[in-house]
Design a protein around this motif. Structure first.
Motif, short mmCIF file in Angstrom:
data_model
loop_
_atom_site.label_atom_id
_atom_site.label_comp_id
_atom_site.label_asym_id
_atom_site.label_seq_id
_atom_site.Cartn_x
_atom_site.Cartn_y
_atom_site.Cartn_z
N MET A 1 55.93 11.15 28.87
CA MET A 1 55.17 11.10 30.12
C MET A 1 55.31 12.42 30.88
N LEU A 2 56.54 12.89 31.07
CA LEU A 2 56.74 14.14 31.79
C LEU A 2 56.17 15.32 31.02
N GLN A 3 56.27 15.24 29.69
CA GLN A 3 55.74 16.33 28.88
C GLN A 3 54.22 16.41 29.04
N ALA A 4 53.55 15.28 29.09
CA ALA A 4 52.09 15.26 29.27
C ALA A 4 51.72 15.81 30.65
N THR A 5 52.49 15.45 31.65
CA THR A 5 52.24 15.95 33.00
C THR A 5 52.44 17.47 33.05
N ALA A 6 53.46 17.96 32.39
CA ALA A 6 53.72 19.40 32.35
C ALA A 6 52.57 20.13 31.65
#
Length: 181
Positions: A1-6
């Motif tokens: 999830m955080l990787q996609a946001t980044a």
């Protein structure tokens, strides 16, 4: 999830900044009207022991948890005729106000005079017990300060309200610290 946001932030930084600005504006639109309706007090649990103690002090003894401190300073000292006239005059005027419970001063309460005169002897203090509780005491203090607190007859009169200068607040803290030793 955080990787996609980044990845999204790296791929479209302008969209992220624009979205943040829109969220900020939306929060401001909803938050500003709310801030106007909040009271300055209301942080005390009405069932707490301290709230009960304040109710007893108010109901039985005419004391409040909210006080206005007025500092009267004369070049010739707090016990001079000049300071005494200004101090007792202020107490007389304040006692007629519907915004207070009572007033104690270095000139009208001989038993408290030692604690209400500065260590250098130049200043005397007036302690005003305010009505209004947590919600209206600040407003009442400012009303009284605007009406009564001004220099007269060569005597300096200052108080401890929100509009107090930094120097006045420092004087009060110095007073409190010197009295606690």
């Amino acid at each position: 999830m955080l990787q996609a946001t980044a990845r999204l932030a790296i791929a479209a930084p302008r969209r992220i900044v624009a979205g943040a600005i829109l969220i900020f504006i939306a929060a401001a639109v909803f938050g500003i009207p709310v801030a106007k309706s909040l009271s300055p007090g209301g942080f005390q649990d009405p069932n707490s022991e301290s709230a009960h103690a304040i109710r007893v002090l108010t109901d039985k003894f005419g004391q409040s948890g909210q006080q206005l401190l007025i500092l009267v300073t004369a070049p010739s000292g707090a016990n001079s005729e000049q300071a005494r006239q200004v101090g007792t005059g202020l107490v007389d005027q304040l006692q007629r106000s519907p915004l207070i419970y009572n007033v104690t001063s270095a000139w009208t309460a001989p038993q408290a005079a030692a604690d209400l005169v500065s260590t250098d002897g130049k200043s005397g203090m007036i302690v005003v017990n305010l009505k209004g509780g947590e919600n209206d005491a600040q407003k009442n203090a400012q009303t009284l300060a605007d009406e009564f607190v001004h220099d007269r007859d060569g005597v300096t009169v200052r108080c401890s309200t929100r509009r107090s200068t930094s120097r006045t607040r420092t004087t009060f803290w110095s007073w409190k610290l010197s009295r606690s030793r």
